[in-house]
Structure formats: C-alpha cells, structure tokens
Design an enzyme around this catalytic site. Sequence first.
Site, PDB file in Angstrom:
ATOM      1  N   ASP A   1       0.855  -1.186   0.000  1.00 41.13           N
ATOM      2  CA  ASP A   1       0.000   0.000   0.000  1.00 41.13           C
ATOM      3  C   ASP A   1       0.889   1.233   0.000  1.00 41.13           C
ATOM      4  O   ASP A   1       2.005   1.208   0.541  1.00 41.13           O
ATOM      5  CB  ASP A   1      -0.921   0.021   1.222  1.00 41.13           C
ATOM      6  CG  ASP A   1      -1.902   1.177   1.166  1.00 41.13           C
ATOM      7  OD1 ASP A   1      -2.796   1.150   0.303  1.00 41.13           O
ATOM      8  OD2 ASP A   1      -1.767   2.117   1.965  1.00 41.13           O
TER       9      ASP A   1
ATOM     10  N   GLU B   1       0.840   5.766   0.290  1.00 42.48           N
ATOM     11  CA  GLU B   1       0.137   7.030   0.512  1.00 42.48           C
ATOM     12  C   GLU B   1       0.855   8.094  -0.316  1.00 42.48           C
ATOM     13  O   GLU B   1       2.072   8.003  -0.532  1.00 42.48           O
ATOM     14  CB  GLU B   1       0.123   7.416   1.987  1.00 42.48           C
ATOM     15  CG  GLU B   1      -0.524   6.388   2.908  1.00 42.48           C
ATOM     16  CD  GLU B   1      -1.988   6.121   2.630  1.00 42.48           C
ATOM     17  OE1 GLU B   1      -2.641   6.987   1.995  1.00 42.48           O
ATOM     18  OE2 GLU B   1      -2.491   5.065   3.042  1.00 42.48           O
TER      19      GLU B   1
ATOM     20  N   HIS C   1      -6.101   6.600   7.079  1.00 41.32           N
ATOM     21  CA  HIS C   1      -5.404   5.745   6.132  1.00 41.32           C
ATOM     22  C   HIS C   1      -3.913   5.763   6.462  1.00 41.32           C
ATOM     23  O   HIS C   1      -3.272   6.810   6.436  1.00 41.32           O
ATOM     24  CB  HIS C   1      -5.613   6.246   4.695  1.00 41.32           C
ATOM     25  CG  HIS C   1      -6.985   5.988   4.176  1.00 41.32           C
ATOM     26  ND1 HIS C   1      -7.232   5.504   2.916  1.00 41.32           N
ATOM     27  CD2 HIS C   1      -8.203   6.120   4.759  1.00 41.32           C
ATOM     28  CE1 HIS C   1      -8.545   5.389   2.734  1.00 41.32           C
ATOM     29  NE2 HIS C   1      -9.146   5.756   3.843  1.00 41.32           N
TER      30      HIS C   1
ATOM     31  N   ASP D   1      -3.068  -0.455   6.466  1.00 40.32           N
ATOM     32  CA  ASP D   1      -3.848  -0.843   5.288  1.00 40.32           C
ATOM     33  C   ASP D   1      -3.282  -2.092   4.624  1.00 40.32           C
ATOM     34  O   ASP D   1      -4.034  -2.947   4.143  1.00 40.32           O
ATOM     35  CB  ASP D   1      -3.905   0.313   4.285  1.00 40.32           C
ATOM     36  CG  ASP D   1      -4.852   1.423   4.732  1.00 40.32           C
ATOM     37  OD1 ASP D   1      -5.445   1.290   5.815  1.00 40.32           O
ATOM     38  OD2 ASP D   1      -4.991   2.413   3.996  1.00 40.32           O
TER      39      ASP D   1
END
Length: 234
Positions: free
Chosen positions: A7, A9, A153, A158
């Site tokens: 994941d 960001e 998040h 995640d």
Amino acid sequence: MRQIVLDTETTGLEVRQGHRLVEIACVELVERRLTGRHYQTYLNPDRAIDEGARQVTGIEDEFLLDKPRFADVAEEFLAFIADSELIIHNAAFDVGFLDAELARLGAERGCIADRCSVLDTLAMARERYPGQRNNLDALCKRLGVDNSRRDLHGGLIDAQLLADVYLAMTSGQVGLDLEFVAAARQHAVVLPPVALQVRPRVLHASTSELQAHERRLDALDKSAGGQSVWRRPV
C-alpha cells in the site's frame, strides 16, 4: 509462493500532476501465511501535500521534512519486493506512482512489471461482488476482518488489513486435483495395522480456540455468501 501485500500514501490523487509518494508499506506472505516480515518507510516528496490527502492520512508536511527521498530507499525497497507477486488494492494507482518514482531515477531502473507480477484485489472484489462497495473498509466489514484500528489511512495498517482481506476472499479457492487423488488411491500401498502400546492422549480445544474457530467460520460464510462447506452436515 512469495507474495507482498503493498500500500502507498501520496501527496494527491493524480500522478500526472506531479504528485509523489509519501509512504510505502508492505507485508510478506509465504504460502499464504504472514511471515511477520514487513517493509515501511515515509518519504520526503519535495512538495506540499494536498489538503484532501492530509485529511485522509493525517500526515503533515513538516513530519516529512527529515524523511528519506525515494532515491535513498529505492534499492532496499526493490530488494524486498523482488521476484514476488504484489497484491495491491486498485493496483493501477499504486503502480503508477511507483513507476513514476523509478522513472525519475533513470530509464535503467525499468518499472514494477519488470520485477513482479501484480494482483489487483479491487478487480477481484468487483468480479466477486458486482454492484457493491468494494473499498477496503467495505470488504473488511463483508469478510469479518477487524478494522477498528483504521482511524486514518496508513500504509502499514492498510497493507495488514488487505492481507487479511485477500486471504479471506481466496480461502475457498484451494481445491483438490481429483485425478491426482484417484491415481494416488489406485497406487496406494496398504500397510498392516499398527498396534498402539499406549492409549493416545486426546487434546480438546480450549474455549478461546473454539471461539476463534467460530469467528473464522463466520468469515467463510460471509465470503461464500451463505453457509460454507465447513458447516454443512457430512
């Protein structure tokens, strides 16, 4: 089989507008088991984070000022994911940002597809649950995955949740090769019975183990959209 659940960001939604990575997080699966190995780093993107991204992630520009740049961690990150299958939710988004970062380092770095195959759990969920919400929170709820830690998040949280979601979504896909089983029975060697000198000890499941077993069956029922085979009478 080695799989890496990944994941990221970012500073914003559009890589074509120059948005950059601010976090990369991965957890490792080997033969469908979490190994405990993970990779996680924050990154200095050399640009401001959009307000929308800041509200979603809780990451502030000042927090990233002393963090490494992608060029500083590229070798370590690529070594961690090498020769694996990447499991990503909405893979085009994350891979697009990773490929853009690699391109900034020079054409000789290639792209993610040169190093790994990619499995998109969003595409898998849309095929399995058409017409339903298939974001990570919705899948956690549908499959009985506890996401109570997910206030914002965050890459590592995640990735860990996505690993649980992926395992729950695919738990019924491991089947037997019936021809192989039939051939094995045909050529099976019958051994004489073994006389036990000591009565075997029977270990009964504890209350907590039985409760964990029931929670797992509940998750399988949700994944199957009804009663799973494990709860059907023999």
